[in-house]
Design a protein around this motif. Structure first.
Motif, PDB file in Angstrom:
ATOM      1  N   ARG A  66       0.823  -1.218   0.000  1.00 40.42           N
ATOM      2  CA  ARG A  66       0.000   0.000   0.000  1.00 40.42           C
ATOM      3  C   ARG A  66       0.852   1.261   0.000  1.00 40.42           C
ATOM      4  NH1 ARG A  66      -2.383   3.647  -1.183  1.00 40.42           N
ATOM      5  NH2 ARG A  66      -4.305   4.515  -0.355  1.00 40.42           N
ATOM      6  N   GLY A  67       1.910   1.241   0.773  1.00 39.31           N
ATOM      7  CA  GLY A  67       2.724   2.442   0.903  1.00 39.31           C
ATOM      8  C   GLY A  67       3.677   2.689  -0.243  1.00 39.31           C
ATOM      9  N   VAL A  70       1.553   0.602  -4.541  1.00 39.13           N
ATOM     10  CA  VAL A  70       0.321   1.264  -4.998  1.00 39.13           C
ATOM     11  C   VAL A  70       0.603   2.717  -5.366  1.00 39.13           C
ATOM     12  CG1 VAL A  70      -1.950   2.116  -4.264  1.00 39.13           C
ATOM     13  CG2 VAL A  70      -1.306  -0.250  -3.805  1.00 39.13           C
ATOM     14  N   GLU A  71       1.305   3.421  -4.522  1.00 39.48           N
ATOM     15  CA  GLU A  71       1.563   4.836  -4.792  1.00 39.48           C
ATOM     16  C   GLU A  71       2.493   5.037  -5.981  1.00 39.48           C
ATOM     17  OE1 GLU A  71      -0.305   7.159  -3.519  1.00 39.48           O
ATOM     18  OE2 GLU A  71      -1.262   5.591  -2.328  1.00 39.48           O
ATOM     19  N   THR A  72       3.443   4.133  -6.175  1.00 39.59           N
ATOM     20  CA  THR A  72       4.331   4.225  -7.343  1.00 39.59           C
ATOM     21  C   THR A  72       3.550   3.984  -8.626  1.00 39.59           C
ATOM     22  OG1 THR A  72       6.207   3.468  -6.016  1.00 39.59           O
ATOM     23  CG2 THR A  72       6.426   3.302  -8.414  1.00 39.59           C
ATOM     24  N   ARG A  74       0.345   4.390  -9.072  1.00 38.44           N
ATOM     25  CA  ARG A  74      -0.570   5.535  -9.264  1.00 38.44           C
ATOM     26  C   ARG A  74       0.160   6.765  -9.806  1.00 38.44           C
ATOM     27  NH1 ARG A  74      -4.703   5.572  -4.095  1.00 38.44           N
ATOM     28  NH2 ARG A  74      -5.902   3.723  -4.745  1.00 38.44           N
ATOM     29  N   PHE A  75       1.420   6.929  -9.411  1.00 38.13           N
ATOM     30  CA  PHE A  75       2.198   8.067  -9.902  1.00 38.13           C
ATOM     31  C   PHE A  75       2.478   7.930 -11.396  1.00 38.13           C
ATOM     32  CE2 PHE A  75       6.247  10.182 -10.811  1.00 38.13           C
ATOM     33  CZ  PHE A  75       5.944  11.473 -10.403  1.00 38.13           C
ATOM     34  N   PRO A  78      -1.708   7.188 -13.709  1.00 39.92           N
ATOM     35  CA  PRO A  78      -2.822   7.822 -12.979  1.00 39.92           C
ATOM     36  C   PRO A  78      -4.183   7.583 -13.647  1.00 39.92           C
ATOM     37  CG  PRO A  78      -1.640   9.467 -14.237  1.00 39.92           C
ATOM     38  CD  PRO A  78      -0.915   8.165 -14.448  1.00 39.92           C
ATOM     39  N   SER A  97      -8.480  11.241  -6.916  1.00 43.02           N
ATOM     40  CA  SER A  97      -7.112  10.747  -7.077  1.00 43.02           C
ATOM     41  C   SER A  97      -7.121   9.500  -7.968  1.00 43.02           C
ATOM     42  CB  SER A  97      -6.522  10.416  -5.708  1.00 43.02           C
ATOM     43  OG  SER A  97      -7.293   9.406  -5.082  1.00 43.02           O
ATOM     44  N   GLY A 103      -6.484   0.883  -3.404  1.00 41.76           N
ATOM     45  CA  GLY A 103      -5.800   0.866  -2.116  1.00 41.76           C
ATOM     46  C   GLY A 103      -6.562   0.068  -1.076  1.00 41.76           C
TER      47      GLY A 103
END
Length: 171
Positions: A66-67, A70-72, A74-75, A78, A97, A103
């Motif tokens: 998740r940390g 997922v954020e990578t 999404r970056f 998108p 977002s 997530g």
């Protein structure tokens, strides 16, 4: 295919008050109950080494999936949420977002996988709750089905890999 699956499930939204109420609850509030039940199960009847092992497995898996992942994703990818793409108001408040991967699905399926290793008799209850949340997130209009599938795959896959390499110490 993603749009067809989404519209077949979300197309029911707004037609049945009771179903909408249930899906809103499952999408928005079930994760809190899920986490509370997970914490209770984590501390129920375990010796301290086993408890710490599963706490560490949970935290490490959540941090990586998740940390970080997922954020990578999404970056760099998108993907817009359905309500942004199709121009409607979702049944729950949600920021616009990036949606891919989910997530919520990633988070809950990490915990489901930990429960699979920790307490198999509770596994099916938690799995059912996580699936209900995933379906509800599509129903209320905040995720595409592929967002959910990617989140499930990520949560389960990475947790299995981490557990494989995180061998409990035996004395």
């Amino acid at each position: 295919m993603d749009t067809i699956l989404f519209q077949s499930l979300h197309g029911i939204a707004g037609k049945f008050f009771v179903l909408d109420f249930l899906m809103i609850f499952l999408a928005q509030y079930l994760p809190y109950l899920f986490v509370l039940a997970f914490i209770v199960l984590l501390f129920y009847g375990k010796d301290w080494r086993t408890r710490y092992y599963f706490i560490f497995l949970s935290l490490l898996s959540l941090l990586i999936t998740r940390g970080l992942i997922v954020e990578t994703v999404r970056f760099f990818y998108p993907k817009l949420r359905p309500f942004v793409t199709l121009g409607f108001s979702p049944l729950i408040n949600q920021s616009s977002s990036a949606a891919f991967p989910s997530g919520h699905a990633t988070f809950l399926f990490v915990l489901v996988t930990v429960i699979f290793f920790m307490e198999r008799k509770w596994f099916w209850y938690f799995l059912s709750a996580a699936v209900l949340n995933a379906v509800a997130r599509v129903y209320v209009g905040v995720h595409w089905p592929t967002d959910i599938i990617a989140g499930i795959t990520l949560g389960v896959g990475v947790t299995f890999l981490i557990q494989r390499f995180l061998v409990p110490r035996s004395d």
